[in-house]
Design a protein around this motif. Structure first.
Motif, PDB file in Angstrom:
ATOM      1  N   GLU A   1      -1.865   3.749 -12.126  1.00 50.17           N
ATOM      2  CA  GLU A   1      -1.832   3.350 -10.724  1.00 50.17           C
ATOM      3  C   GLU A   1      -0.506   3.738 -10.074  1.00 50.17           C
ATOM      4  O   GLU A   1      -0.467   4.103  -8.901  1.00 50.17           O
ATOM      5  N   ASP A   2       0.578   3.657 -10.831  1.00 41.95           N
ATOM      6  CA  ASP A   2       1.875   4.063 -10.294  1.00 41.95           C
ATOM      7  C   ASP A   2       1.881   5.557  -9.997  1.00 41.95           C
ATOM      8  O   ASP A   2       2.391   5.993  -8.960  1.00 41.95           O
TER       9      ASP A   2
ATOM     10  N   PHE B   1      -8.300   3.416  -1.506  1.00 40.90           N
ATOM     11  CA  PHE B   1      -7.934   2.227  -2.283  1.00 40.90           C
ATOM     12  C   PHE B   1      -9.152   1.400  -2.693  1.00 40.90           C
ATOM     13  O   PHE B   1      -9.031   0.238  -3.054  1.00 40.90           O
TER      14      PHE B   1
ATOM     15  N   MET C   1      -0.088   6.159  -6.867  1.00 40.20           N
ATOM     16  CA  MET C   1       0.647   5.745  -5.673  1.00 40.20           C
ATOM     17  C   MET C   1       1.739   6.755  -5.323  1.00 40.20           C
ATOM     18  O   MET C   1       1.957   7.086  -4.155  1.00 40.20           O
TER      19      MET C   1
ATOM     20  N   ALA D   1       0.821  -1.216   0.000  1.00 35.42           N
ATOM     21  CA  ALA D   1       0.000   0.000   0.000  1.00 35.42           C
ATOM     22  C   ALA D   1       0.852   1.262   0.000  1.00 35.42           C
ATOM     23  O   ALA D   1       0.348   2.346  -0.266  1.00 35.42           O
ATOM     24  N   ASP D   2       2.151   1.143   0.281  1.00 34.05           N
ATOM     25  CA  ASP D   2       3.014   2.322   0.343  1.00 34.05           C
ATOM     26  C   ASP D   2       3.673   2.655  -0.987  1.00 34.05           C
ATOM     27  O   ASP D   2       3.775   3.813  -1.364  1.00 34.05           O
ATOM     28  N   CYS D   3       4.154   1.631  -1.715  1.00 36.90           N
ATOM     29  CA  CYS D   3       4.839   1.914  -2.987  1.00 36.90           C
ATOM     30  C   CYS D   3       4.133   1.322  -4.196  1.00 36.90           C
ATOM     31  O   CYS D   3       4.515   1.579  -5.328  1.00 36.90           O
ATOM     32  N   GLY D   4       3.072   0.499  -3.971  1.00 34.17           N
ATOM     33  CA  GLY D   4       2.276  -0.028  -5.081  1.00 34.17           C
ATOM     34  C   GLY D   4       2.817  -1.289  -5.725  1.00 34.17           C
ATOM     35  O   GLY D   4       2.246  -1.777  -6.692  1.00 34.17           O
TER      36      GLY D   4
ATOM     37  N   ARG E   1       0.138   9.677  -3.685  1.00 30.62           N
ATOM     38  CA  ARG E   1      -0.221   9.327  -2.305  1.00 30.62           C
ATOM     39  C   ARG E   1       1.010   9.432  -1.389  1.00 30.62           C
ATOM     40  O   ARG E   1       0.925   9.940  -0.270  1.00 30.62           O
TER      41      ARG E   1
ATOM     42  N   SER F   1      -7.415  -0.297  -5.665  1.00 30.27           N
ATOM     43  CA  SER F   1      -6.599   0.455  -6.602  1.00 30.27           C
ATOM     44  C   SER F   1      -6.197   1.769  -5.952  1.00 30.27           C
ATOM     45  O   SER F   1      -7.023   2.407  -5.292  1.00 30.27           O
ATOM     46  N   PRO F   2      -4.935   2.193  -6.106  1.00 33.15           N
ATOM     47  CA  PRO F   2      -4.509   3.474  -5.529  1.00 33.15           C
ATOM     48  C   PRO F   2      -5.181   4.668  -6.172  1.00 33.15           C
ATOM     49  O   PRO F   2      -5.113   5.774  -5.649  1.00 33.15           O
ATOM     50  N   THR F   3      -5.859   4.468  -7.315  1.00 26.84           N
ATOM     51  CA  THR F   3      -6.553   5.573  -7.972  1.00 26.84           C
ATOM     52  C   THR F   3      -7.917   5.832  -7.349  1.00 26.84           C
ATOM     53  O   THR F   3      -8.525   6.859  -7.629  1.00 26.84           O
TER      54      THR F   3
END
Length: 300
Positions: A128-129, A71, A132, A29-32, A135, A65-67
């Motif tokens: 998504e990158d 999530f 992330m 969850a921190d770097c994807g 974030r 998804s981080p988007t």
């Protein structure tokens, strides 16, 4: 009994690992980073014969998804006949009260990342990158007091660099109506503070992108790639904008293949000025043309 080893992300060392049962993946969850895929999950023990029945019986929502806000793990509410209006309003007030304020502040940026990436035809993994990375920046307080557009443009450009997607800083800045130097400044600030290394863009990726836009053959792209590899070996690409060098290499490859393309056409396809193509082409002629001729002679 042995103590079970705590799962850590191999990239950043975080223990904040999220399981996505729908996709069968473990995600940091921190770097994807997707740590593993194909994780076995139990299938649903029920069947639904229409969409209403599926909604009533479903235990899970869309994949994380981080988007997406939180999530995609935030709680939704679907009103049903058995729930009174008073109870529904109470639920909504409680949900609003407990919502993460940080998520609320980054929601506009996440939405903009998705919209821009769709317009620029950027693959989902890069989207998504970028989300992330934003974030991570927001979590460290790096976006506060700064232009959201500049920061969004910076993370999109960084994601393209990390995924080796041929997009120039100029084209992304132009889309936002920003100056290239402003986006570049945000980009450098962001990743100096985050301590993330962004690999330099490879001219070869741009060469194939340019050839595709101009409808040139695979032979031209291959020859342009050969020229670029030789140019890098001889130091002719050092300190030069990769897309400009790539355009010059494609122009040179066209000449060698007897294909007529003007420097203006190459410049327009690459998103650079005609002067840039001309100057990079002259440099390639001076530095690597003799070597290319020698290799051709030896190959005959």
């Amino acid at each position: 009994m042995e103590k079970e080893e705590e799962l850590r992300c191999p990239r950043c060392g975080s223990t904040n690992i999220i399981e996505d049962p729908d996709a069968g993946e473990l995600v940091c969850a921190d770097c994807g980073l997707i740590i593993s895929s194909g994780v076995p999950t139990e299938r649903k023990e029920w069947r639904a014969f229409d969409s209403d029945e599926y909604i009533k019986r479903a235990h899970t929502g869309a994949p994380i998804s981080p988007t997406r806000p939180s999530f995609g793990l935030d709680t939704g509410f679907i009103g049903q006949d058995s729930v009174s209006k008073k109870s529904a309003k109470r639920f909504q007030r409680t949900k609003k009260h407990v919502s993460d304020s940080k998520e609320k502040t980054i929601e506009p940026a996440l939405m903009k990342i998705k919209d821009v990436a769709e317009t620029l035809n950027i693959p989902e993994e890069a989207v998504e990158d970028a989300a992330m990375l934003y974030r991570m920046a927001a979590g460290k307080g790096l976006v506060k007091g700064r232009s959201m557009d500049a920061m969004v443009a910076a993370v999109i450009y960084a994601a393209c660099r990390r995924m080796e997607i041929p997009r120039t800083l100029e084209s992304i800045a132009e889309f936002f109506g920003l100056k290239e130097k402003d986006v570049g400044r945000s980009f450098r600030f962001l990743f100096r503070k985050l301590g993330i290394k962004i690999p330099p863009p490879k001219p070869e990726k741009f060469a194939y992108h340019i050839c595709t836009k101009l409808g040139l053959s695979e032979e031209v792209a291959t020859q342009a790639t050969r020229i670029l590899k030789l140019a890098r070996k001889m130091g002719a690409t050092m300190g030069r904008e990769p897309v400009g060098v790539a355009a010059a290499a494609v122009y040179m490859a066209c000449q060698e293949q007897g294909i007529h393309r003007t420097q203006r056409e190459l410049a327009q396809a690459a998103g650079v000025t005609e002067v840039t193509v001309r100057n990079r082409y002259k440099e390639l002629l001076e530095r690597i043309r003799p070597t290319l001729k020698q290799q051709s002679t030896e190959g005959e």
